[in-house]
Design a protein around this motif. Structure first.
Motif, PDB file in Angstrom:
ATOM      1  N   LEU A  91       0.749  -1.304  -0.328  1.00  0.00           N
ATOM      2  CA  LEU A  91       0.072   0.277   0.208  1.00  0.00           C
ATOM      3  C   LEU A  91       0.667   1.127   0.049  1.00  0.00           C
ATOM      4  CD1 LEU A  91      -2.161  -1.505   2.461  1.00  0.00           C
ATOM      5  CD2 LEU A  91      -3.115  -1.115   0.606  1.00  0.00           C
ATOM      6  N   VAL A  92       1.742   1.181   0.982  1.00  0.00           N
ATOM      7  CA  VAL A  92       2.434   2.426   1.174  1.00  0.00           C
ATOM      8  C   VAL A  92       3.955   2.254  -0.212  1.00  0.00           C
ATOM      9  CG1 VAL A  92       4.832   3.705   2.062  1.00  0.00           C
ATOM     10  CG2 VAL A  92       2.964   2.501   3.616  1.00  0.00           C
ATOM     11  N   SER A  93       3.625   1.578  -0.720  1.00  0.00           N
ATOM     12  CA  SER A  93       4.485   1.307  -2.024  1.00  0.00           C
ATOM     13  C   SER A  93       3.983   2.611  -3.222  1.00  0.00           C
ATOM     14  CB  SER A  93       5.332   0.302  -2.649  1.00  0.00           C
ATOM     15  OG  SER A  93       3.902  -0.797  -3.057  1.00  0.00           O
ATOM     16  N   ARG A  94       2.012   2.443  -3.020  1.00  0.00           N
ATOM     17  CA  ARG A  94       1.557   2.605  -4.691  1.00  0.00           C
ATOM     18  C   ARG A  94       1.517   4.385  -4.104  1.00  0.00           C
ATOM     19  NH1 ARG A  94      -2.095  -2.172  -3.901  1.00  0.00           N
ATOM     20  NH2 ARG A  94      -0.480  -3.586  -5.597  1.00  0.00           N
ATOM     21  N   ILE A  95       1.579   4.386  -2.630  1.00  0.00           N
ATOM     22  CA  ILE A  95       1.503   6.231  -2.498  1.00  0.00           C
ATOM     23  C   ILE A  95       2.781   6.539  -2.116  1.00  0.00           C
ATOM     24  CG2 ILE A  95      -1.032   5.528  -1.560  1.00  0.00           C
ATOM     25  CD1 ILE A  95       0.418   5.977   0.994  1.00  0.00           C
ATOM     26  N   ARG A  96       3.469   6.391  -1.864  1.00  0.00           N
ATOM     27  CA  ARG A  96       4.702   6.810  -2.182  1.00  0.00           C
ATOM     28  C   ARG A  96       5.100   7.681  -3.155  1.00  0.00           C
ATOM     29  NH1 ARG A  96       8.770   8.700  -0.071  1.00  0.00           N
ATOM     30  NH2 ARG A  96      10.959   7.922   0.050  1.00  0.00           N
ATOM     31  N   PRO A  97       5.114   7.530  -4.464  1.00  0.00           N
ATOM     32  CA  PRO A  97       4.877   9.470  -4.973  1.00  0.00           C
ATOM     33  C   PRO A  97       4.549  10.622  -4.424  1.00  0.00           C
ATOM     34  CG  PRO A  97       4.446   7.380  -7.152  1.00  0.00           C
ATOM     35  CD  PRO A  97       4.275   6.602  -5.590  1.00  0.00           C
ATOM     36  N   PHE A  98       3.092  10.600  -3.573  1.00  0.00           N
ATOM     37  CA  PHE A  98       2.970  11.897  -2.594  1.00  0.00           C
ATOM     38  C   PHE A  98       3.938  11.851  -1.536  1.00  0.00           C
ATOM     39  CE2 PHE A  98      -0.487   8.903  -5.679  1.00  0.00           C
ATOM     40  CZ  PHE A  98      -0.650   9.976  -6.419  1.00  0.00           C
ATOM     41  N   LEU A  99       4.597  11.126  -1.363  1.00  0.00           N
ATOM     42  CA  LEU A  99       4.703  11.357   0.551  1.00  0.00           C
ATOM     43  C   LEU A  99       6.035  12.302   0.006  1.00  0.00           C
ATOM     44  CD1 LEU A  99       3.836   7.719   1.629  1.00  0.00           C
ATOM     45  CD2 LEU A  99       2.686   9.494   1.708  1.00  0.00           C
ATOM     46  N   ALA A 100       6.091  13.181  -0.225  1.00  0.00           N
ATOM     47  CA  ALA A 100       7.061  13.879  -0.142  1.00  0.00           C
ATOM     48  C   ALA A 100       8.070  14.318   0.865  1.00  0.00           C
ATOM     49  CB  ALA A 100       7.156  15.464  -1.032  1.00  0.00           C
ATOM     50  N   ASN A 101       9.781  14.598   1.028  1.00  0.00           N
ATOM     51  CA  ASN A 101      10.178  14.968   1.974  1.00  0.00           C
ATOM     52  C   ASN A 101      10.146  13.793   3.709  1.00  0.00           C
ATOM     53  OD1 ASN A 101      10.389  17.045   1.099  1.00  0.00           O
ATOM     54  ND2 ASN A 101       9.000  18.309   1.379  1.00  0.00           N
ATOM     55  N   VAL A 102       9.516  12.311   2.924  1.00  0.00           N
ATOM     56  CA  VAL A 102       9.075  11.458   4.047  1.00  0.00           C
ATOM     57  C   VAL A 102       9.959   9.718   3.853  1.00  0.00           C
ATOM     58  CG1 VAL A 102       8.087   9.777   5.162  1.00  0.00           C
ATOM     59  CG2 VAL A 102       6.740  12.247   4.198  1.00  0.00           C
ATOM     60  N   LYS A 103      10.949   9.677   4.574  1.00  0.00           N
ATOM     61  CA  LYS A 103      11.980   8.825   4.631  1.00  0.00           C
ATOM     62  C   LYS A 103      10.777   7.378   5.449  1.00  0.00           C
ATOM     63  CE  LYS A 103      15.541  10.292   4.098  1.00  0.00           C
ATOM     64  NZ  LYS A 103      16.567  10.518   3.197  1.00  0.00           N
ATOM     65  N   VAL A 104      10.727   6.822   4.353  1.00  0.00           N
ATOM     66  CA  VAL A 104      10.236   4.512   4.483  1.00  0.00           C
ATOM     67  C   VAL A 104      10.777   4.123   4.998  1.00  0.00           C
ATOM     68  CG1 VAL A 104       8.303   3.646   2.994  1.00  0.00           C
ATOM     69  CG2 VAL A 104       8.434   6.150   2.693  1.00  0.00           C
ATOM     70  N   VAL A 105      10.438   2.960   5.873  1.00  0.00           N
ATOM     71  CA  VAL A 105      10.773   2.301   6.329  1.00  0.00           C
ATOM     72  C   VAL A 105      10.077   0.961   6.107  1.00  0.00           C
ATOM     73  CG1 VAL A 105      12.000   0.521   8.446  1.00  0.00           C
ATOM     74  CG2 VAL A 105      12.765   3.843   7.990  1.00  0.00           C
ATOM     75  N   THR A 106      10.463  -0.136   5.547  1.00  0.00           N
ATOM     76  CA  THR A 106       9.639  -1.630   5.806  1.00  0.00           C
ATOM     77  C   THR A 106      10.306  -2.717   6.617  1.00  0.00           C
ATOM     78  OG1 THR A 106      10.526  -2.050   3.445  1.00  0.00           O
ATOM     79  CG2 THR A 106       8.616  -0.656   3.188  1.00  0.00           C
ATOM     80  N   THR A 107       8.787  -2.957   7.259  1.00  0.00           N
ATOM     81  CA  THR A 107       9.717  -4.619   8.073  1.00  0.00           C
ATOM     82  C   THR A 107       9.257  -6.197   7.212  1.00  0.00           C
ATOM     83  OG1 THR A 107      10.398  -3.587  10.205  1.00  0.00           O
ATOM     84  CG2 THR A 107       9.768  -5.764  10.263  1.00  0.00           C
ATOM     85  N   VAL A 108      10.227  -6.917   7.275  1.00  0.00           N
ATOM     86  CA  VAL A 108      10.049  -7.524   6.513  1.00  0.00           C
ATOM     87  C   VAL A 108       9.604  -9.591   8.069  1.00  0.00           C
ATOM     88  CG1 VAL A 108      10.398 -10.380   4.990  1.00  0.00           C
ATOM     89  CG2 VAL A 108      11.534  -8.252   4.142  1.00  0.00           C
ATOM     90  N   HIS A 109       8.657  -9.568   7.961  1.00  0.00           N
ATOM     91  CA  HIS A 109       8.287 -10.467   9.065  1.00  0.00           C
ATOM     92  C   HIS A 109       8.143 -11.855   9.051  1.00  0.00           C
ATOM     93  CE1 HIS A 109       7.281  -7.893  11.992  1.00  0.00           C
ATOM     94  NE2 HIS A 109       6.601  -7.136  10.811  1.00  0.00           N
ATOM     95  N   GLY A 110       8.388 -12.564   7.222  1.00  0.00           N
ATOM     96  CA  GLY A 110       7.677 -13.525   6.889  1.00  0.00           C
ATOM     97  C   GLY A 110       8.562 -13.995   5.847  1.00  0.00           C
ATOM     98  N   THR A 111       8.552 -15.014   5.851  1.00  0.00           N
ATOM     99  CA  THR A 111       9.184 -15.426   4.149  1.00  0.00           C
ATOM    100  C   THR A 111       8.425 -15.484   3.079  1.00  0.00           C
ATOM    101  OG1 THR A 111       9.746 -18.014   5.125  1.00  0.00           O
ATOM    102  CG2 THR A 111      10.404 -17.864   2.682  1.00  0.00           C
ATOM    103  N   LYS A 112       8.990 -14.087   2.137  1.00  0.00           N
ATOM    104  CA  LYS A 112       8.468 -14.341   0.723  1.00  0.00           C
ATOM    105  C   LYS A 112       8.518 -14.421  -0.168  1.00  0.00           C
ATOM    106  CE  LYS A 112       4.825 -12.320   2.685  1.00  0.00           C
ATOM    107  NZ  LYS A 112       4.732 -12.213   4.523  1.00  0.00           N
ATOM    108  N   LYS A 113       8.683 -14.369  -1.382  1.00  0.00           N
ATOM    109  CA  LYS A 113       9.252 -15.037  -2.419  1.00  0.00           C
ATOM    110  C   LYS A 113       9.360 -13.911  -3.204  1.00  0.00           C
ATOM    111  CE  LYS A 113       8.692 -19.682  -3.410  1.00  0.00           C
ATOM    112  NZ  LYS A 113       8.085 -20.791  -4.067  1.00  0.00           N
ATOM    113  N   ASN A 114       8.475 -12.692  -3.599  1.00  0.00           N
ATOM    114  CA  ASN A 114       8.914 -11.505  -3.745  1.00  0.00           C
ATOM    115  C   ASN A 114       8.374 -10.725  -3.145  1.00  0.00           C
ATOM    116  OD1 ASN A 114       8.758  -9.779  -5.393  1.00  0.00           O
ATOM    117  ND2 ASN A 114       7.117 -10.067  -6.495  1.00  0.00           N
ATOM    118  N   LYS A 115      10.149 -10.001  -2.657  1.00  0.00           N
ATOM    119  CA  LYS A 115      10.212  -8.623  -2.120  1.00  0.00           C
ATOM    120  C   LYS A 115      10.121  -7.645  -2.698  1.00  0.00           C
ATOM    121  CE  LYS A 115      12.179 -11.094   1.517  1.00  0.00           C
ATOM    122  NZ  LYS A 115      13.295 -12.474   1.780  1.00  0.00           N
TER     123      LYS A 115
END
Length: 344
Positions: A91-115
């Motif tokens: 969700l955040v990746s889709r709205i990222r272009p509208f979030l100027a001057n914000v640093k984004v952090v993501t957390t991987v909690h489980g096994t995912k093939k596509n990151k």
């Protein structure tokens, strides 16, 4: 620092949710923390956390959900947006272009093939070393899950709790050692494997938790004639007290990120046996590990854990868990990542 945490699950409370509750509550003691989450989680946060209710039961493609999330974050104007797990990251990746001057952090909690969704983050946190696979080294950080220390029960309290369980399950031999597993009764936890592994082991098995597979697992116990050995305790709110009655805690999962059950068991000075899932292999000694799905291997690991030397083998891990696998340590490491991003 103004921080937005995004939790996009809606309903259950597992390791991911508990991690997010603990992290937001602890951070709010030092910083302005805004939590965007489903209304069902509202009471999990302390009064310092600014809670924003969003219905995340909607699809990750729902345009109104994306619009609401974008508008909320723009309104808050945070320094950091931290997306917990896959749906939030997407969700955040889709709205990222509208979030100027914000640093984004993501957390991987489980096994995912596509990151790919996680890579929107200026930093990507993984809850175990194995989960950093596929993440550029420049972005990857490992922060283990931590829990709050649980007060130890007195001997009298343990006796009362044990008597309650013994009374509830009179078919079990109350003098035998207790092997305990804690988790949702769902395919990924592979409790069926554990039940098979317990055949021929001179100990009781307490299964703590509930889920869709419970009827099938109860039927398996009947078919294997193990009714005098296995007890289904169901969903319990006193799990961290119950752990203190275990002789061995077992994890039979097919997949994990970094299991909180392991953290809680080690902090309660409990030896473990487990399958070789993520996180676990970074902590437990080889003699107490089995290949994923290996009945005999898990049986052997449980027998090793029930033996006297196990307590000695685990002693250094108990101390390490109490020092490193805490909410304070997890929060401090995460805040350092934020601070580094803001200085960059």
């Amino acid at each position: 620092m103004k921080i937005v945490q995004v939790l996009a699950t809606s309903g259950g409370v597992g390791g991911l949710e508990q991690h997010t509750f603990n992290l937001a509550n602890e951070m709010s003691l030092q910083h302005e923390v805004h939590m965007i989450a489903h209304p069902c989680y509202a009471e999990k946060f302390n009064q310092q956390v600014h809670f924003h209710s969003v219905d995340f039961a909607r699809s990750r493609w729902n345009i109104f959900l994306l619009w609401q999330l974008k508008s909320l974050i723009q309104q808050i104007q945070p320094d950091i947006v931290h997306a917990q797990a896959g749906k939030a990251a997407e969700l955040v990746s889709r709205i990222r272009p509208f979030l100027a001057n914000v640093k984004v952090v993501t957390t991987v909690h489980g096994t995912k093939k596509n990151k790919s969704a996680y890579l929107v983050g200026d930093a990507v946190i993984a809850v175990s070393q194995a989960l950093t696979q596929g993440i550029p080294e420049s972005k990857a950080h490992v922060v283990y899950n931590g829990v709050y220390a649980q007060p130890s029960l007195t001997d009298a309290q343990k006796q009362v709790l044990k008597a309650e369980i013994d009374k509830q399950f009179p078919a079990l031999d109350a003098d035998k050692k207790n092997v305990m597993c804690i988790g949702r009764l769902e395919p990924v936890k592979n409790i069926a494997l554990l039940i098979q592994s317990m055949q021929g082991i001179d100990a009781n098995l307490w299964i703590v938790g509930d889920g869709s597979l419970r009827p099938a697992l109860e039927q398996q116990v009947i078919e294997l004639k193990m009714q005098n050995q296995v007890a289904f305790l169901g969903f319990r709110t006193d799990v961290r007290d119950l752990v203190q009655l275990a002789d061995v805690v077992v994890l039979s999962s097919d997949r994990e990120g970094f299991p909180l059950v392991m953290v809680e068991a080690l902090q309660a000075d409990k030896v473990m046996a487990a399958t070789k899932v993520n996180g676990v292999v970074e902590w437990l000694p080889e003699a107490y590990l089995a290949e994923i799905g290996d009945v005999q291997g898990l049986q052997h690991a449980i027998q090793n854990a029930l033996n006297v030397p196990a307590q000695q083998d685990f002693q250094p891990l108990f101390a390490k868990a109490k020092a490193e696998l805490t909410v304070a340590a997890m929060t401090e490491q995460t805040l350092k990542i934020y601070e580094h991003l803001l200085k960059a």
